[in-house]
Motif scaffolding. Structure first.
Motif, PDB file in Angstrom:
ATOM      1  N   ASP A  44      -8.540  -3.281  -6.175  1.00 46.60           N
ATOM      2  CA  ASP A  44      -8.325  -4.801  -6.374  1.00 46.60           C
ATOM      3  C   ASP A  44      -9.170  -5.410  -5.529  1.00 46.60           C
ATOM      4  OD1 ASP A  44      -7.158  -7.147  -6.575  1.00 46.60           O
ATOM      5  OD2 ASP A  44      -5.277  -6.656  -5.844  1.00 46.60           O
ATOM      6  N   LEU A  50       1.027  -0.559 -12.032  1.00 48.28           N
ATOM      7  CA  LEU A  50       1.737   0.250 -10.928  1.00 48.28           C
ATOM      8  C   LEU A  50       3.461   0.329 -10.897  1.00 48.28           C
ATOM      9  CD1 LEU A  50      -0.599  -0.828  -7.658  1.00 48.28           C
ATOM     10  CD2 LEU A  50      -0.411   1.411  -9.079  1.00 48.28           C
ATOM     11  N   SER A  55      -3.873  -9.788 -10.472  1.00 51.74           N
ATOM     12  CA  SER A  55      -3.108  -9.288  -9.642  1.00 51.74           C
ATOM     13  C   SER A  55      -1.803  -8.738 -10.455  1.00 51.74           C
ATOM     14  CB  SER A  55      -2.763 -10.000  -8.527  1.00 51.74           C
ATOM     15  OG  SER A  55      -4.069 -10.316  -7.826  1.00 51.74           O
ATOM     16  N   GLY A  61      -4.758  -6.017   6.407  1.00 50.08           N
ATOM     17  CA  GLY A  61      -3.504  -5.804   6.189  1.00 50.08           C
ATOM     18  C   GLY A  61      -3.107  -4.534   5.595  1.00 50.08           C
ATOM     19  N   ALA A  62      -3.916  -3.940   5.005  1.00 44.23           N
ATOM     20  CA  ALA A  62      -3.550  -2.746   3.912  1.00 44.23           C
ATOM     21  C   ALA A  62      -2.935  -1.343   4.665  1.00 44.23           C
ATOM     22  CB  ALA A  62      -4.736  -2.275   3.071  1.00 44.23           C
ATOM     23  N   LEU A  63      -3.324  -1.526   5.911  1.00 40.71           N
ATOM     24  CA  LEU A  63      -2.712  -0.089   6.681  1.00 40.71           C
ATOM     25  C   LEU A  63      -1.652  -0.553   7.622  1.00 40.71           C
ATOM     26  CD1 LEU A  63      -6.084   1.519   7.404  1.00 40.71           C
ATOM     27  CD2 LEU A  63      -4.632   2.184   5.646  1.00 40.71           C
ATOM     28  N   PHE A  72       1.158   4.402  -2.940  1.00 45.80           N
ATOM     29  CA  PHE A  72       0.934   5.857  -2.668  1.00 45.80           C
ATOM     30  C   PHE A  72       2.359   6.433  -2.947  1.00 45.80           C
ATOM     31  CE2 PHE A  72      -2.727   4.521  -0.467  1.00 45.80           C
ATOM     32  CZ  PHE A  72      -3.711   5.392  -0.858  1.00 45.80           C
ATOM     33  N   PHE A  78      -6.484  -1.891  -1.904  1.00 46.59           N
ATOM     34  CA  PHE A  78      -6.084  -3.282  -2.119  1.00 46.59           C
ATOM     35  C   PHE A  78      -7.172  -4.164  -1.669  1.00 46.59           C
ATOM     36  CE2 PHE A  78      -2.038  -1.478  -2.995  1.00 46.59           C
ATOM     37  CZ  PHE A  78      -1.643  -2.329  -3.842  1.00 46.59           C
ATOM     38  N   THR A 130      -4.429   3.416  -5.510  1.00 43.79           N
ATOM     39  CA  THR A 130      -5.010   1.926  -5.404  1.00 43.79           C
ATOM     40  C   THR A 130      -5.563   1.394  -3.966  1.00 43.79           C
ATOM     41  OG1 THR A 130      -3.079   1.397  -6.535  1.00 43.79           O
ATOM     42  CG2 THR A 130      -4.319  -0.618  -5.959  1.00 43.79           C
ATOM     43  N   THR A 174       0.768  -1.110  -0.034  1.00 40.44           N
ATOM     44  CA  THR A 174      -0.102  -0.142   0.117  1.00 40.44           C
ATOM     45  C   THR A 174       0.974   1.255  -0.024  1.00 40.44           C
ATOM     46  OG1 THR A 174      -1.581  -1.228   1.281  1.00 40.44           O
ATOM     47  CG2 THR A 174      -1.928   1.165   1.095  1.00 40.44           C
ATOM     48  N   MET A 179      -8.084   7.344   1.778  1.00 40.33           N
ATOM     49  CA  MET A 179      -6.580   7.673   1.228  1.00 40.33           C
ATOM     50  C   MET A 179      -6.360   7.619  -0.186  1.00 40.33           C
ATOM     51  SD  MET A 179      -4.788   5.141   4.243  1.00 40.33           S
ATOM     52  CE  MET A 179      -2.942   5.607   3.414  1.00 40.33           C
ATOM     53  N   ALA A 180      -7.015   6.576  -0.690  1.00 39.28           N
ATOM     54  CA  ALA A 180      -7.008   6.727  -2.527  1.00 39.28           C
ATOM     55  C   ALA A 180      -7.535   7.801  -3.048  1.00 39.28           C
ATOM     56  CB  ALA A 180      -7.519   5.388  -2.901  1.00 39.28           C
ATOM     57  N   ILE A 235      -2.348  -5.583 -12.144  1.00 43.95           N
ATOM     58  CA  ILE A 235      -2.107  -4.313 -11.365  1.00 43.95           C
ATOM     59  C   ILE A 235      -0.652  -4.022 -11.094  1.00 43.95           C
ATOM     60  CG2 ILE A 235      -2.968  -3.481  -9.187  1.00 43.95           C
ATOM     61  CD1 ILE A 235      -4.915  -5.584  -8.904  1.00 43.95           C
ATOM     62  N   ASN A 236      -0.081  -5.056 -10.568  1.00 47.27           N
ATOM     63  CA  ASN A 236       1.306  -5.037 -10.373  1.00 47.27           C
ATOM     64  C   ASN A 236       1.959  -4.235 -11.663  1.00 47.27           C
ATOM     65  OD1 ASN A 236       0.922  -5.768  -7.673  1.00 47.27           O
ATOM     66  ND2 ASN A 236       1.385  -7.620  -8.134  1.00 47.27           N
ATOM     67  N   ALA A 266      -9.024   2.911   3.763  1.00 44.78           N
ATOM     68  CA  ALA A 266      -8.255   2.933   2.424  1.00 44.78           C
ATOM     69  C   ALA A 266      -8.985   3.649   1.150  1.00 44.78           C
ATOM     70  CB  ALA A 266      -8.210   1.536   2.209  1.00 44.78           C
TER      71      ALA A 266
END
Lengths: 314, 319
Positions: B177, B54, B47, B100-102, A218, B95, B93, A214, B165-166, B50-51, B162
């Protein structure tokens, strides 16, 4: 955080109390009459009996333990055999030297080990990573007294860059620091390896975490991701390891103090054992135990300060 | 205007067992202000896609062909520094896993102000924007939320944080995602509606990845169906869902529990497994599992245009 601190503090008191019980049992179970040992073979039975009463050895065992326990918590560890000075004072006189030695070893091994571990993790699989890996195992494998002897031979005897023995002039801080360099290298070298390996392993794990992805998504700068987002988490197991590892560092301090003829608790215990000065041995071991527990308490509080999940689970 | 145009994208991973061709000739477009859904079963390359967009492919992965034009620039040709500059302000993005994303040890407020480091705003202004955005995603007491840590929020709230934030970055493209996969059904609907509402307000394009057909049908205007790293069919949601032409899409739609006409204990499945991507068959990738297989399927299928904007990669497509 207050709740967490209090619970850790309570646990520390409990651990020290249990340590006292174990220590007392060990003294009690040592064969032979402490009064007879203290007075020597030519003492009369009456003299021994008088000393037994003075030392409280005629009391029931639980009363003896209770007295020991209460006195120890008040800082009274009895008097040592040779000079009849209070054990607590004798130990506390030596304690600053050992603390300085351990702090020195810890500071430089942390200052070197953490960046090395991070670096190896970020450059995973590179030559640098493999080099750090091999060197870490190498320095872990070398016993600290061997490091001490070689450091002494190379830097003090051959090159004459650093002083060989003693702790320096009591009033001269600079001189004391110069005297601290070689012993703290001896005490800390293996820890550079431990810390680097530990930090590398936990960094690799954290860098795989979803929240790091994440942070990358960003567009945060790599340095911020490595040192703020990842290291804050990866450092936690290392701090706990350091707390526990202080015990090992205390034992390597004994060697360093003997090799470099430095004053300190390790040297004190060594001399006390050679002269069978049991009250002094007991007192020094107890002080060391308290030190160990206190350092672990500090480690726990640092982990609590860094990790909000730990704080709120109490 | 298209925000993102992907043409013949190929992604290869070097593995011990040989090169793994994870994405093969993937092409689709994300037009401005539109929500494009990507659907496919696990392992279909969502996935990886996306990767690749990014620029966060694993070390052993590389873009081995094609281009990804984003606002006139090919993402596969940008330097890591240029990609870092795009991530966040241009492409944001959300996720899959809100748990677990933060970052667990950094407060929500600090994480939200940190990602605004390029904005040039003062600390107070950054915090103000964070609060405003948390309010828009309906986090109760947003001022106090800044000082709290992720574990102090529920899963649904974390996913809304999340999203906040995006979207606070006001990106041109939002990649989502599977943002609702880890949430329960009621939260899923609420999160989708929130995303839809904010997308309309901010006016960004969305690339929405999901294996949930109902969510795609509800939210997306265009759909891209992926199978084993290839785009097998794409078009508007209506075209793909109502008159699907690729056998894989047909079977996928048949398997959707929501489409079962009668009560059944046995949900239909597609027999067989995704083939080993290290040794792709020369013909159609879906042929081994296809119920309409013909001898011609052993040759590479062309991309057949069914209707304007509706494309299927299959020999059996009859216009």
């Amino acid at each position: 955080m207050l709740h967490y601190t209090l619970s850790r503090l309570g646990l520390a008191v409990l651990i020290v109390s249990v340590a006292m019980l174990i220590l007392f049992s060990m003294i009690y179970l040592i064969p032979g009459d402490p009064a007879a040992v203290a007075l020597g073979p030519r003492a009369t039975a009456a003299m021994r009996e008088a000393l037994r009463i003075k030392m409280g050895l005629d009391q029931p065992v639980w009363v003896q333990f209770w007295n020991f326990f209460i006195n120890a918590w008040q800082g009274d560890l009895g008097n040592e055999v040779l000079s009849d000075r209070p054990v607590s004072r004798v130990v506390l006189e030596q304690l600053p030297y050992t603390l300085a030695l351990i702090a020195g070893g810890m500071v430089w091994s942390v200052a070197l080990g953490i960046p090395l571990g991070c670096w190896a993790a970020v450059k995973r699989g590179s030559l640098a990573d493999r080099l750090v890996g091999v060197l870490s195992v190498a320095v872990i494998a070398v016993p600290s007294f061997v490091v001490a002897i070689y450091a002494l031979l190379i830097f003090a005897v051959s090159l004459r860059w650093l002083p060989a023995i003693g702790a320096g002039e009591p009033d001269d801080l600079g001189d004391q620091l110069v005297h601290l360099i070689l012993p703290s290298i001896a005490v800390g070298l293996g820890w550079v390896g431990y810390i680097a390996r530990m930090v590398r392993a936990s960094m690799l794990e954290v860098l795989e975490a979803q929240h790091i992805r994440t942070a990358r998504a960003f567009g945060l700068p790599d340095n911020q991701i490595t040192y703020q987002y990842a290291l804050t988490i990866a450092i936690l197991p290392t701090i706990t390891l350091l707390g526990v590892g202080i015990g090992q560092m205390l034992s390597s301090a004994v060697f360093a103090e003997i090799v470099f003829a430095r004053p300190g608790v390790g040297k004190l215990v060594y001399d006390a054992i050679l002269t069978r000065n049991y009250p002094l041995v007991t007192g020094a071991v107890l002080v060391t135990t308290v030190l160990f527990v206190l350092i672990n308490l500090v480690a726990d509080l640092i982990v609590g300060a860094l990790d909000p999940r730990v704080r709120s689970s109490f | 205007m298209t925000v993102l145009s992907i043409q013949n994208l190929n992604v290869t991973f070097s593995t011990e067992g040989g090169d793994l061709h994870a994405l093969k000739d993937v092409s689709f477009e994300v037009p401005e202000r539109r929500i494009v859904g990507i659907v496919g079963e696990s392992g279909c390359g969502k996935s990886t896609l996306i990767n690749a967009i990014l620029g966060l492919l694993a070390d052993n992965g590389r873009v081995s062909g094609g281009e990804m034009m984003f606002q006139g620039r090919d993402l596969s040709r940008l330097s890591p520094r240029e990609m870092t500059a795009l991530r966040g302000p241009q492409i944001a993005t959300v996720f899959q896993d809100p748990m677990g994303a933060l970052n667990p040890v950094i407060s929500v407020g600090r994480q939200m102000t940190n990602i605004q480091y390029r904005s040039g705003l003062s600390k107070a202004e950054k915090a103000e924007r964070a609060v405003a955005m948390l309010r828009r995603v309906r986090i109760p007491d947003p001022e106090a939320a800044l000082a709290r840590f992720p574990h102090q929020f529920s899963g649904g709230m974390k996913q809304r944080i999340a999203i906040a934030m995006a979207l606070m970055m006001e990106p041109a493209l939002l990649i989502a995602d599977e943002p609702t996969t880890a949430l329960d059904a009621t939260l899923e609907v609420a999160t989708i509606e929130l995303l839809q509402e904010l997308q309309a307000q901010i006016g960004c394009s969305v690339l929405f990845i999901s294996h949930h057909l109902g969510v795609i049908a509800e939210l997306c205007e265009d759909v891209v169906v992926m199978y084993a790293g290839e785009v097998v069919e794409r078009g508007t949601t209506r075209q793909v869902f109502n008159s699907s032409r690729h056998p894989y899409t047909e079977r996928l739609l048949d398997c959707d529990p929501a489409r079962q006409s009668s009560r059944t204990r046995h949900l239909p499945t597609i027999p067989g497994e995704i083939p080993d991507l290290r040794a792709r068959p020369p013909g159609c990738i879906f042929a081994p599992r296809c119920h309409r297989r013909a001898p011609v399927c052993d040759t590479p299928p062309p991309e057949e245009t069914v209707q304007s904007g509706h494309v299927a990669r299959c020999h059996m497509v009859t216009p």
